[in-house]
Design an enzyme around this catalytic site. Structure first.
Site, PDB file in Angstrom:
ATOM      1  N   HIS A  26     -26.611  51.239  40.341  1.00 52.29           N
ATOM      2  CA  HIS A  26     -26.002  49.914  40.478  1.00 52.29           C
ATOM      3  C   HIS A  26     -24.494  50.064  40.612  1.00 52.29           C
ATOM      4  CE1 HIS A  26     -24.992  45.722  39.618  1.00 52.29           C
ATOM      5  NE2 HIS A  26     -26.237  45.476  39.980  1.00 52.29           N
ATOM      6  N   ASP A  78     -34.610  45.624  39.959  1.00 54.35           N
ATOM      7  CA  ASP A  78     -35.715  45.711  40.926  1.00 54.35           C
ATOM      8  C   ASP A  78     -36.780  46.726  40.536  1.00 54.35           C
ATOM      9  OD1 ASP A  78     -34.724  43.803  42.760  1.00 54.35           O
ATOM     10  OD2 ASP A  78     -33.221  45.232  43.405  1.00 54.35           O
TER      11      ASP A  78
HETATM   12  N1  ACO Z   1     -31.025  57.422  44.334  1.00 52.45           N
HETATM   13  C1  ACO Z   1     -30.332  58.581  44.546  1.00 52.45           C
HETATM   14  N2  ACO Z   1     -28.987  58.678  44.488  1.00 52.45           N
HETATM   15  C2  ACO Z   1     -28.315  57.563  44.209  1.00 52.45           C
HETATM   16  C3  ACO Z   1     -28.937  56.321  43.984  1.00 52.45           C
HETATM   17  C4  ACO Z   1     -30.352  56.278  44.056  1.00 52.45           C
HETATM   18  N3  ACO Z   1     -31.019  55.144  43.851  1.00 52.45           N
HETATM   19  N4  ACO Z   1     -28.006  55.380  43.751  1.00 52.45           N
HETATM   20  C5  ACO Z   1     -26.829  56.002  43.808  1.00 52.45           C
HETATM   21  N5  ACO Z   1     -26.998  57.328  44.085  1.00 52.45           N
HETATM   22  C6  ACO Z   1     -25.965  58.353  44.181  1.00 52.45           C
HETATM   23  C7  ACO Z   1     -25.198  58.254  45.487  1.00 52.45           C
HETATM   24  O1  ACO Z   1     -25.811  59.026  46.486  1.00 52.45           O
HETATM   25  C8  ACO Z   1     -23.843  58.770  45.092  1.00 52.45           C
HETATM   26  O2  ACO Z   1     -23.930  60.172  44.983  1.00 52.45           O
HETATM   27  P1  ACO Z   1     -22.643  61.104  45.354  1.00 52.45           P
HETATM   28  O3  ACO Z   1     -21.593  60.724  44.332  1.00 52.45           O
HETATM   29  O4  ACO Z   1     -23.132  62.500  45.244  1.00 52.45           O
HETATM   30  O5  ACO Z   1     -22.245  60.720  46.744  1.00 52.45           O
HETATM   31  C9  ACO Z   1     -23.665  58.237  43.679  1.00 52.45           C
HETATM   32  O6  ACO Z   1     -25.000  58.084  43.158  1.00 52.45           O
HETATM   33  C10 ACO Z   1     -22.950  56.877  43.635  1.00 52.45           C
HETATM   34  O7  ACO Z   1     -23.690  55.976  44.433  1.00 52.45           O
HETATM   35  P2  ACO Z   1     -23.058  54.985  45.477  1.00 52.45           P
HETATM   36  O8  ACO Z   1     -24.003  54.808  46.614  1.00 52.45           O
HETATM   37  O9  ACO Z   1     -21.655  55.391  45.804  1.00 52.45           O
HETATM   38  O10 ACO Z   1     -23.027  53.685  44.600  1.00 52.45           O
HETATM   39  P3  ACO Z   1     -22.844  52.221  45.110  1.00 52.45           P
HETATM   40  O11 ACO Z   1     -22.232  51.486  44.006  1.00 52.45           O
HETATM   41  O12 ACO Z   1     -22.143  52.189  46.427  1.00 52.45           O
HETATM   42  O13 ACO Z   1     -24.339  51.736  45.396  1.00 52.45           O
HETATM   43  C11 ACO Z   1     -26.515  50.922  45.038  1.00 52.45           C
HETATM   44  C12 ACO Z   1     -25.100  51.012  44.474  1.00 52.45           C
HETATM   45  C13 ACO Z   1     -26.471  50.415  46.481  1.00 52.45           C
HETATM   46  C14 ACO Z   1     -27.300  49.936  44.205  1.00 52.45           C
HETATM   47  C15 ACO Z   1     -27.177  52.326  44.976  1.00 52.45           C
HETATM   48  O14 ACO Z   1     -27.255  52.756  43.633  1.00 52.45           O
HETATM   49  C16 ACO Z   1     -28.558  52.355  45.620  1.00 52.45           C
HETATM   50  O15 ACO Z   1     -28.646  52.513  46.847  1.00 52.45           O
HETATM   51  N6  ACO Z   1     -29.648  52.176  44.834  1.00 52.45           N
HETATM   52  C17 ACO Z   1     -30.967  52.105  45.402  1.00 52.45           C
HETATM   53  C18 ACO Z   1     -31.227  50.727  45.977  1.00 52.45           C
HETATM   54  C19 ACO Z   1     -31.396  49.697  44.895  1.00 52.45           C
HETATM   55  O16 ACO Z   1     -32.143  49.874  43.949  1.00 52.45           O
HETATM   56  N7  ACO Z   1     -30.719  48.562  45.086  1.00 52.45           N
HETATM   57  C20 ACO Z   1     -30.815  47.428  44.168  1.00 52.45           C
HETATM   58  C21 ACO Z   1     -29.568  47.285  43.366  1.00 52.45           C
HETATM   59  S1  ACO Z   1     -29.692  45.941  42.216  1.00 52.45           S
HETATM   60  C22 ACO Z   1     -29.532  44.593  43.197  1.00 52.45           C
HETATM   61  O17 ACO Z   1     -28.892  44.574  44.196  1.00 52.45           O
HETATM   62  C23 ACO Z   1     -30.225  43.416  42.805  1.00 52.45           C
END
Ligand code: ACO
Length: 431
Positions: free
Chosen positions: A308, A365
């Protein structure tokens, strides 16, 4: 006005910037004068570190896993079990409604639960299997064609009337979308039923047989809607505010919210979680394969329902939903193998250094889909249910934005990195 100042040093210039504090002590540096007075802009591509407004609606402490609506901790809603409608009123109008106010709001919702026949007929021209979020976004936008009296926002009473129409009709639109996709006749709303029971009735009753909505189902849906009701400046709410900042009407703004919510990185993640769990159940992948695929930087796969932007701790909504899954399955005297898979995935991820280092925990989710599935809600309707829940939050944020005379059109800047001046070349002279 702020007394505290931050100092920004660039070249030999020291620029003083006001610092503001929020109720819970978070501090923000005001950069609004930087461009006009110093020719500088700030760079924050996904607005990860930018407060776009001051808001009194929802508070989140992502490090501690705290979420409060109008100051009330989320866990209290789980314990006190208010009706979703009460929480909607709280979010939009800033305080809990008294009995008369709540009754008036309920009555207004009952009065407006039917769709205008023109709007209802729109279903006939859309493909039956069209994505439900596309239909929802279009229908909310089209409400502007039928309720022109709400296109200008002048006073709170008008907003109250428009909010009631939206919150009431959105569940009718959602249920009719499902019925049409299944080739089933539309079931009209029953004003004698409460909000969630009425929705389940429209989803599952037949013209000759009333669907029996159990208390467990009604309570579980009510809880899901409350947990989704607002989440401060998330992506879809930001979309609502961006569109609202142009003084576009409430319907157009909320329709934009639906579109933003649809994406798999946001509300659409609940569908992806279910696909992932089903993929494991049907043998395509093992839980550990999912974990490894999510960690592989060359693989675009993510562990959906994990991570998140704001929470660097367990999402409090996921915590409540996880506990609710246990209660609901015990009450319904059923089980779902996907719940065990979800638990195993969570356990493995929370012990894995990749997830620990990045502070990736289950988000809202991760468990919501399993609960919705227990109610018989099909997977492609999950994000629509999220939208029904989030609607009061969008309305509250839209109202707050419009009530603030200092609000301006949201129009960010950019760092241009394209060509310097280039000459136009006539078509005949190009390679
Ligand atoms: N699985 C694997 N790796 C992940 C995940 C995941 N679910 N979420 C984050 N990471 C990793 C990223 O690859 C990144 O790694 P790095 O530092 O090596 O590059 C690090 O964790 C930080 O993640 P970001 O993508 O920079 O975080 P951001 O804040 O931009 O994204 C998000 C947040 C979009 C929710 C992300 O965690 C994600 O894609 N999760 C999966 C989708 C999801 O469940 N979305 C629902 C969110 S809740 C909502 O909107 C209601």
């Amino acid at each position: 006005m702020s007394e505290e100042k931050a100092k920004l040093q660039l070249d030999d210039q020291i620029i003083e910037l006001p610092v503001y504090s929020g109720t819970e002590g978070e501090r923000a540096i005001d950069v609004t004068r930087l461009h006009d007075e110093y020719g500088l802009i700030t760079f924050d591509p996904s607005l990860a570190n930018t407060a776009i407004c001051r808001s009194e609606i929802t508070y989140i402490d992502g490090e501690k896993g705290i979420l409060r609506y109008r100051g009330i901790p989320l866990e209290q809603f789980d314990r006190a079990k208010p009706n979703f409608i009460e929480v909607a009123w709280l979010l939009i109008f800033g305080r809990l409604p008294n009995k008369t106010e709540l009754n008036d709001f309920r009555n207004l919702l009952c009065e407006h639960e039917l769709l205008h026949e023109g709007l209802r007929n729109q279903f006939q021209v859309l493909p039956a299997k069209a994505p439900p979020m596309a239909i929802l976004s279009a229908m909310i936008s089209m409400m502007a064609c039928y309720y022109e009296e709400f296109l200008a926002y002048n006073d709170e009473q008008l907003l109250f009337e428009a909010a009631a129409r939206l919150i009431s009709k959105v569940r009718t639109i959602a249920a009719f979308t499902y019925r049409r996709s299944e080739g089933l006749p539309f079931i009209y709303p029953d004003p004698g039923l409460r909000y969630c029971a009425n929705f389940l009735h429209m989803m599952f009753s037949l013209p000759y047989r009333q669907f029996e909505v159990t208390t467990e189902m009604e309570d579980a849906l009510n809880l899901i809607l409350i947990l989704h009701a607002d989440h401060e400046q998330n992506c879809s709410t930001n979309a609502v505010r961006v569109v609202g900042s142009t003084h576009a009407n409430l319907f157009a703004s909320c329709s934009a919210g639906v579109s933003a919510l649809w994406g798999p990185l946001h509300g659409g993640a609940n569908v992806k979680v279910m696909e992932m769990l089903e993929g494991i159940y049907h043998g395509g992948m093992k839980p550990q394969d999912c974990i490894e695929a999510a960690k592989d930087r060359t693989n675009p796969f993510r562990l959906f329902g994990f991570g998140h932007r704001v929470y660097k701790n367990y999402d409090p909504r996921a915590k409540i939903l996880k506990a609710s899954c246990d209660r609901v399955f015990a009450n319904l005297k059923t089980s779902d193998p996907l719940l065990a898979i979800a638990r195993e995935l969570e356990e493995r991820a929370l012990q894995d250094n990749y997830f620990i280092e990045r502070k990736l925990y289950p988000n809202v989710d991760f468990y919501s889909g399993i609960l919705l599935r227990a109610m018989g809600i099909p997977t492609d309707m999950f994000t629509v249910i999220f939208a029904i829940g989030r609607l009061p939050g969008w309305i509250a944020q839209w109202k707050e934005q419009h009530d603030n005379p200092a609000t301006k059109i949201i129009r960010p800047r950019q760092i241009y990195v394209g060509n310097s001046t280039t000459n136009y070349v006539d078509l005949n002279d190009r390679n």
